[in-house]
Write a protein that holds these residues in place. Structure first.
Motif, PDB file in Angstrom:
ATOM      1  N   TYR A 243     -43.306-100.450  -9.263  1.00 49.07           N
ATOM      2  CA  TYR A 243     -42.388-100.737  -8.168  1.00 49.07           C
ATOM      3  C   TYR A 243     -41.049-100.102  -8.496  1.00 49.07           C
ATOM      4  CZ  TYR A 243     -39.438-103.106  -4.856  1.00 49.07           C
ATOM      5  OH  TYR A 243     -38.553-103.369  -3.859  1.00 49.07           O
ATOM      6  N   SER A 244     -40.541 -99.295  -7.596  1.00 48.40           N
ATOM      7  CA  SER A 244     -39.236 -98.672  -7.728  1.00 48.40           C
ATOM      8  C   SER A 244     -38.360 -99.173  -6.592  1.00 48.40           C
ATOM      9  CB  SER A 244     -39.371 -97.148  -7.664  1.00 48.40           C
ATOM     10  OG  SER A 244     -38.110 -96.547  -7.720  1.00 48.40           O
ATOM     11  N   GLU A 245     -37.085 -99.416  -6.874  1.00 53.12           N
ATOM     12  CA  GLU A 245     -36.196 -99.944  -5.840  1.00 53.12           C
ATOM     13  C   GLU A 245     -36.003 -98.955  -4.700  1.00 53.12           C
ATOM     14  OE1 GLU A 245     -32.588-101.197  -7.628  1.00 53.12           O
ATOM     15  OE2 GLU A 245     -33.572-102.689  -8.892  1.00 53.12           O
ATOM     16  N   LYS A 246     -35.961 -97.667  -5.015  1.00 51.20           N
ATOM     17  CA  LYS A 246     -35.722 -96.655  -3.988  1.00 51.20           C
ATOM     18  C   LYS A 246     -36.962 -96.349  -3.159  1.00 51.20           C
ATOM     19  CE  LYS A 246     -32.008 -94.271  -6.382  1.00 51.20           C
ATOM     20  NZ  LYS A 246     -31.572 -92.993  -6.942  1.00 51.20           N
TER      21      LYS A 246
ATOM     22  N   ASP B 297     -37.853 -97.403 -17.381  1.00 52.82           N
ATOM     23  CA  ASP B 297     -36.942 -97.568 -16.251  1.00 52.82           C
ATOM     24  C   ASP B 297     -37.619 -98.121 -15.000  1.00 52.82           C
ATOM     25  OD1 ASP B 297     -38.411 -95.366 -15.719  1.00 52.82           O
ATOM     26  OD2 ASP B 297     -36.728 -94.109 -15.110  1.00 52.82           O
ATOM     27  N   CYS B 298     -38.925 -98.345 -14.992  1.00 52.35           N
ATOM     28  CA  CYS B 298     -39.628 -98.925 -13.846  1.00 52.35           C
ATOM     29  C   CYS B 298     -40.212-100.282 -14.236  1.00 52.35           C
ATOM     30  CB  CYS B 298     -40.775 -98.042 -13.386  1.00 52.35           C
ATOM     31  SG  CYS B 298     -40.342 -97.062 -11.969  1.00 52.35           S
TER      32      CYS B 298
END
Length: 63
Positions: free
Chosen positions: A16-19, A58-59
């Motif tokens: 899941y990535s915020e962007k 970072d993810c």
């Protein structure tokens, strides 16, 4: 049989990535082995949608 060796393994995982939201990526991990048993993970990285290589930390995992 060698005592110390290094293996690279690629598998697909959901992240899941915020962007971008939920996405499926190919994660490659490089591990060090001693007598066939994994000792440590040297590096984990993944390819982004645009082809850039990013660090794995970072993810967040998408569950």
């Amino acid at each position: 049989m060698r005592l110390l060796y290094i293996k690279r393994k690629t598998r697909t995982e959901k992240h899941y990535s915020e962007k971008m939201g939920a996405l499926t990526t190919r994660v490659t991990s490089i591990k060090r082995y001693f007598l066939g048993l994994p000792i440590s993970t040297l590096q984990k990285y993944r390819k982004t949608y645009y082809g850039k290589i990013k660090n794995y930390d970072d993810c967040q995992l998408f569950i």
